[in-house]
Design a protein around this motif. Sequence first.
Motif, PDB file in Angstrom:
ATOM      1  N   ILE A 105       0.828  -1.214   0.000  1.00 15.55           N
ATOM      2  CA  ILE A 105       0.000   0.000   0.000  1.00 15.55           C
ATOM      3  C   ILE A 105       0.856   1.256   0.000  1.00 15.55           C
ATOM      4  CG2 ILE A 105      -1.614   1.345   1.411  1.00 15.55           C
ATOM      5  CD1 ILE A 105      -2.950  -1.254   2.191  1.00 15.55           C
ATOM      6  N   SER A 106       1.972   1.227   0.706  1.00 16.14           N
ATOM      7  CA  SER A 106       2.836   2.418   0.787  1.00 16.14           C
ATOM      8  C   SER A 106       3.797   2.524  -0.394  1.00 16.14           C
ATOM      9  CB  SER A 106       3.640   2.380   2.087  1.00 16.14           C
ATOM     10  OG  SER A 106       4.574   1.301   2.070  1.00 16.14           O
ATOM     11  N   HIS A 107       3.723   1.566  -1.332  1.00 16.47           N
ATOM     12  CA  HIS A 107       4.623   1.543  -2.494  1.00 16.47           C
ATOM     13  C   HIS A 107       6.099   1.501  -2.084  1.00 16.47           C
ATOM     14  CE1 HIS A 107       1.166   2.302  -5.063  1.00 16.47           C
ATOM     15  NE2 HIS A 107       0.838   3.335  -4.276  1.00 16.47           N
ATOM     16  N   GLY A 108       6.363   0.729  -1.049  1.00 16.04           N
ATOM     17  CA  GLY A 108       7.743   0.543  -0.620  1.00 16.04           C
ATOM     18  C   GLY A 108       8.235   1.538   0.393  1.00 16.04           C
ATOM     19  N   ALA A 109       7.429   2.538   0.723  1.00 12.95           N
ATOM     20  CA  ALA A 109       7.865   3.549   1.700  1.00 12.95           C
ATOM     21  C   ALA A 109       7.731   3.047   3.117  1.00 12.95           C
ATOM     22  CB  ALA A 109       7.056   4.831   1.522  1.00 12.95           C
ATOM     23  N   GLY A 110       6.835   2.092   3.335  1.00 15.56           N
ATOM     24  CA  GLY A 110       6.625   1.557   4.678  1.00 15.56           C
ATOM     25  C   GLY A 110       5.687   2.427   5.497  1.00 15.56           C
ATOM     26  N   LEU A 111       4.948   1.825   6.377  1.00  9.82           N
ATOM     27  CA  LEU A 111       4.052   2.538   7.283  1.00  9.82           C
ATOM     28  C   LEU A 111       4.508   2.289   8.722  1.00  9.82           C
ATOM     29  CD1 LEU A 111       0.586   1.684   5.668  1.00  9.82           C
ATOM     30  CD2 LEU A 111       1.889   3.818   5.451  1.00  9.82           C
ATOM     31  N   TRP A 112       4.357   3.321   9.565  1.00 14.09           N
ATOM     32  CA  TRP A 112       4.777   3.188  10.959  1.00 14.09           C
ATOM     33  C   TRP A 112       3.667   2.477  11.720  1.00 14.09           C
ATOM     34  CZ3 TRP A 112       5.709   7.455  15.159  1.00 14.09           C
ATOM     35  CH2 TRP A 112       6.480   6.898  16.189  1.00 14.09           C
ATOM     36  N   SER A 113       3.843   1.177  11.846  1.00 16.04           N
ATOM     37  CA  SER A 113       2.814   0.353  12.475  1.00 16.04           C
ATOM     38  C   SER A 113       3.245  -0.022  13.881  1.00 16.04           C
ATOM     39  CB  SER A 113       2.579  -0.914  11.646  1.00 16.04           C
ATOM     40  OG  SER A 113       1.597  -1.729  12.238  1.00 16.04           O
ATOM     41  N   PHE A 114       2.400   0.315  14.862  1.00 16.57           N
ATOM     42  CA  PHE A 114       2.703  -0.091  16.235  1.00 16.57           C
ATOM     43  C   PHE A 114       1.386  -0.289  16.980  1.00 16.57           C
ATOM     44  CE2 PHE A 114       2.946   4.455  15.732  1.00 16.57           C
ATOM     45  CZ  PHE A 114       2.328   5.009  16.840  1.00 16.57           C
ATOM     46  N   TYR A 115       1.135   0.444  18.053  1.00 13.62           N
ATOM     47  CA  TYR A 115      -0.053   0.249  18.862  1.00 13.62           C
ATOM     48  C   TYR A 115      -0.976   1.456  18.754  1.00 13.62           C
ATOM     49  CZ  TYR A 115       2.471  -3.586  21.160  1.00 13.62           C
ATOM     50  OH  TYR A 115       3.151  -4.750  21.420  1.00 13.62           O
ATOM     51  N   ALA A 116      -2.164   1.330  19.340  1.00 12.17           N
ATOM     52  CA  ALA A 116      -3.122   2.437  19.379  1.00 12.17           C
ATOM     53  C   ALA A 116      -2.884   3.257  20.642  1.00 12.17           C
ATOM     54  CB  ALA A 116      -4.551   1.897  19.355  1.00 12.17           C
ATOM     55  N   PHE A 117      -2.308   4.453  20.477  1.00 10.51           N
ATOM     56  CA  PHE A 117      -2.107   5.378  21.586  1.00 10.51           C
ATOM     57  C   PHE A 117      -3.273   6.366  21.572  1.00 10.51           C
ATOM     58  CE2 PHE A 117       2.835   5.209  22.042  1.00 10.51           C
ATOM     59  CZ  PHE A 117       2.752   3.833  22.126  1.00 10.51           C
ATOM     60  N   ASP A 118      -4.141   6.317  22.576  1.00  9.08           N
ATOM     61  CA  ASP A 118      -5.302   7.211  22.569  1.00  9.08           C
ATOM     62  C   ASP A 118      -5.878   7.318  23.967  1.00  9.08           C
ATOM     63  OD1 ASP A 118      -7.234   8.919  21.560  1.00  9.08           O
ATOM     64  OD2 ASP A 118      -7.663   7.633  19.828  1.00  9.08           O
ATOM     65  N   SER A 119      -6.673   8.367  24.155  1.00  5.65           N
ATOM     66  CA  SER A 119      -7.367   8.564  25.430  1.00  5.65           C
ATOM     67  C   SER A 119      -8.479   7.526  25.567  1.00  5.65           C
ATOM     68  CB  SER A 119      -7.951   9.971  25.486  1.00  5.65           C
ATOM     69  OG  SER A 119      -8.942  10.118  24.471  1.00  5.65           O
ATOM     70  N   LEU A 120      -9.110   7.519  26.736  1.00  7.20           N
ATOM     71  CA  LEU A 120     -10.167   6.544  26.983  1.00  7.20           C
ATOM     72  C   LEU A 120     -11.342   6.753  26.032  1.00  7.20           C
ATOM     73  CD1 LEU A 120     -11.049   4.181  28.727  1.00  7.20           C
ATOM     74  CD2 LEU A 120     -12.005   5.818  30.363  1.00  7.20           C
ATOM     75  N   THR A 121     -11.757   7.998  25.853  1.00  4.28           N
ATOM     76  CA  THR A 121     -12.854   8.269  24.917  1.00  4.28           C
ATOM     77  C   THR A 121     -12.433   7.988  23.485  1.00  4.28           C
ATOM     78  OG1 THR A 121     -12.186  10.606  24.861  1.00  4.28           O
ATOM     79  CG2 THR A 121     -13.923   9.987  26.421  1.00  4.28           C
ATOM     80  N   GLY A 122     -11.162   8.276  23.174  1.00  7.30           N
ATOM     81  CA  GLY A 122     -10.670   7.991  21.825  1.00  7.30           C
ATOM     82  C   GLY A 122     -10.669   6.503  21.521  1.00  7.30           C
ATOM     83  N   LEU A 123     -10.322   5.681  22.515  1.00 10.78           N
ATOM     84  CA  LEU A 123     -10.318   4.231  22.312  1.00 10.78           C
ATOM     85  C   LEU A 123     -11.734   3.696  22.093  1.00 10.78           C
ATOM     86  CD1 LEU A 123      -7.682   2.814  24.843  1.00 10.78           C
ATOM     87  CD2 LEU A 123      -7.475   3.061  22.368  1.00 10.78           C
ATOM     88  N   VAL A 124     -12.705   4.267  22.824  1.00  9.51           N
ATOM     89  CA  VAL A 124     -14.091   3.842  22.621  1.00  9.51           C
ATOM     90  C   VAL A 124     -14.517   4.124  21.187  1.00  9.51           C
ATOM     91  CG1 VAL A 124     -16.491   4.244  23.308  1.00  9.51           C
ATOM     92  CG2 VAL A 124     -14.694   4.138  25.050  1.00  9.51           C
ATOM     93  N   GLN A 125     -14.159   5.304  20.670  1.00 10.36           N
ATOM     94  CA  GLN A 125     -14.485   5.644  19.288  1.00 10.36           C
ATOM     95  C   GLN A 125     -13.777   4.707  18.313  1.00 10.36           C
ATOM     96  OE1 GLN A 125     -13.438   9.777  18.903  1.00 10.36           O
ATOM     97  NE2 GLN A 125     -15.144  10.485  20.183  1.00 10.36           N
ATOM     98  N   ARG A 126     -12.511   4.415  18.606  1.00  2.71           N
ATOM     99  CA  ARG A 126     -11.756   3.498  17.737  1.00  2.71           C
ATOM    100  C   ARG A 126     -12.406   2.111  17.706  1.00  2.71           C
ATOM    101  NH1 ARG A 126      -6.137   4.282  16.476  1.00  2.71           N
ATOM    102  NH2 ARG A 126      -5.324   6.303  17.138  1.00  2.71           N
ATOM    103  N   TYR A 127     -12.878   1.660  18.861  1.00  2.00           N
ATOM    104  CA  TYR A 127     -13.460   0.323  18.935  1.00  2.00           C
ATOM    105  C   TYR A 127     -14.668   0.197  18.016  1.00  2.00           C
ATOM    106  CZ  TYR A 127     -15.633  -3.866  20.900  1.00  2.00           C
ATOM    107  OH  TYR A 127     -16.206  -5.104  21.060  1.00  2.00           O
ATOM    108  N   PHE A 128     -15.494   1.219  17.983  1.00  2.00           N
ATOM    109  CA  PHE A 128     -16.717   1.160  17.184  1.00  2.00           C
ATOM    110  C   PHE A 128     -16.508   1.611  15.745  1.00  2.00           C
ATOM    111  CE2 PHE A 128     -18.461   1.311  21.521  1.00  2.00           C
ATOM    112  CZ  PHE A 128     -19.319   0.229  21.457  1.00  2.00           C
ATOM    113  N   THR A 129     -15.290   2.015  15.397  1.00  2.00           N
ATOM    114  CA  THR A 129     -14.987   2.403  14.005  1.00  2.00           C
ATOM    115  C   THR A 129     -13.847   1.556  13.431  1.00  2.00           C
ATOM    116  OG1 THR A 129     -13.507   4.149  14.821  1.00  2.00           O
ATOM    117  CG2 THR A 129     -15.794   4.771  14.318  1.00  2.00           C
TER     118      THR A 129
END
Length: 544
Positions: A105-129
């Motif tokens: 997808i990045s055409h060889g550039a690579g993507l910075w893949s690690f963990y989900a760093f987010d607030s509590l409300t942000g994680l709730v939104q991430r879970y449902f999206t």
Amino acid sequence: MQERLRKLFEQIEEHPLTLGSWALTLLAIIIGRIWIENTFESLQFAFADQFFYQFSHHLFTFTTIFLATLPIVAWAGKIELRKAANLLLVGFLLIWTPPIIDEIISHGAGLWSFYAFDSLTGLVQRYFTFFGDRPDIGVTYGPRIDTALSIIFLTLYTYIKTRRVGRAAIAGWLIYTQTFLFAALPSIATFLLIGPNIGFLSVTEHDIALLILAPAPLFGLDPPTIPSVISIKMSLIYTTLIIPLIGVLVFTFFRTTFWALIHNARFPQLLYHTGLFLVGAGLASLYGESNWIPNFFHFAGVLALITAVSCAWLASVVVNDLRDVAIDRITNTHRPLVTGAITVPTYKTIGILLFAVSIFLAGLVSTQAALLLVLYQALAFLYSADPLRLKRIPLIATAIAAMASLLILFAGFIVFSTEKNISTLPVSIPILLFFAYLAIIPIKDFKDIVGDAADGVRTLPVILGEGRAKRFIGAAVFLVFVVSPFVLSIRSLFPLGLFFGTLGYWLLQLASMDHRYLSYRKLPGWFMLLAAGYGTFLALALGK
């Protein structure tokens, strides 16, 4: 088509699987994932410690995920855990796909893949999206597609095996929820660690990054790179999860094996080894500057090291038991190889895994501690195993056991010492401790007099006879207690040493094979309490 898939699933489930083949296959899959990631980074040069931290992070991450997923797969297909492990090993090849997808997808550039760093409300939104609206960083395209495929495969498998739509939907939801929790693990850890102080809703991405990514010395050592920082910290977080997880799984699904291992662990010796390590840590603060910092990662590091020491002891037990079956049939009929609770091949595999876990966990925190545990295992092998089997040779056997005990103490000292060497420890202390171990260790041989004699193992109780050996060893124990205040230059403790020495002597004289309170099997526990009590007085005196 459904019938063909069902037969395919059953064929995979029924494939013979041993503990050793499972461990090696999982390890090979994880190594394949690491190779793919490094290949896309052009196999850039890195020092060996950086590769080790990367390997530890991947090993802890994927092993924990695999073990946590096993019960879900077993429940989904209504199958045994062994069959679920077979199926999951095949499905676990999906962990190779995220870096490949991100690279494409990045055409060889690579993507910075690690963990989900987010607030509590942000994680709730991430879970449902489905992990949120930023697939170019954090939980990137690759992990998302991998998760989607896992949900589809498990849902399909569950429906084909059970013909229940509801069960299939729950299985898909469980696998997504579990994957999300692992992706959000740094955030969850931050909520738990600093949330009670500043408020759970006040924790931000900055707080999470500061906890997980900020360089911080671990027992006085600084990780070489930022990737190494996150690898070490996440490995320590996973350590606190995987140890109880393994215990729960073995207890739940392999209860006979669980209790066989528990009953064979020799808990006085386990406590003895843990005590040796902690005594070494205490001596580091008495004779130098301790590098201990009371934070989560140091506590997790201590847990990893104590587990490593315990695994080293348990691995030595396996080596001893494999050779001592003839003795155990006479004097230790509860041992797992005698009762048949564990087969010899499985017991050997358990021993190898215990050895590997011991060295690996110690190496995560201290290379020196890992090397000392390697030496400990070498001495344990020479002590118990053929062709040398040095436990048959009087005095030499006891000296080897005493030296092995000192190695555990040295490991604790080096880990907690700022100088990272044992030269700051006065020579008189290891010499005194060596002779103390030399005097106390033969106590464990009284319970095996008959079996040792039959197998040609010439311990002091076998050579001298039960009565004379009790007097000789008791006198040696008495002498160590009485002399210790003079060696340590704390002559005011002479009366205390005299009291504990006399108590130790008479405990041994009163003991017998079938005594209700002072049986030979209980003696190691009594002497451990005796040593702990006297050691506490010594520590207080030295601290002053």
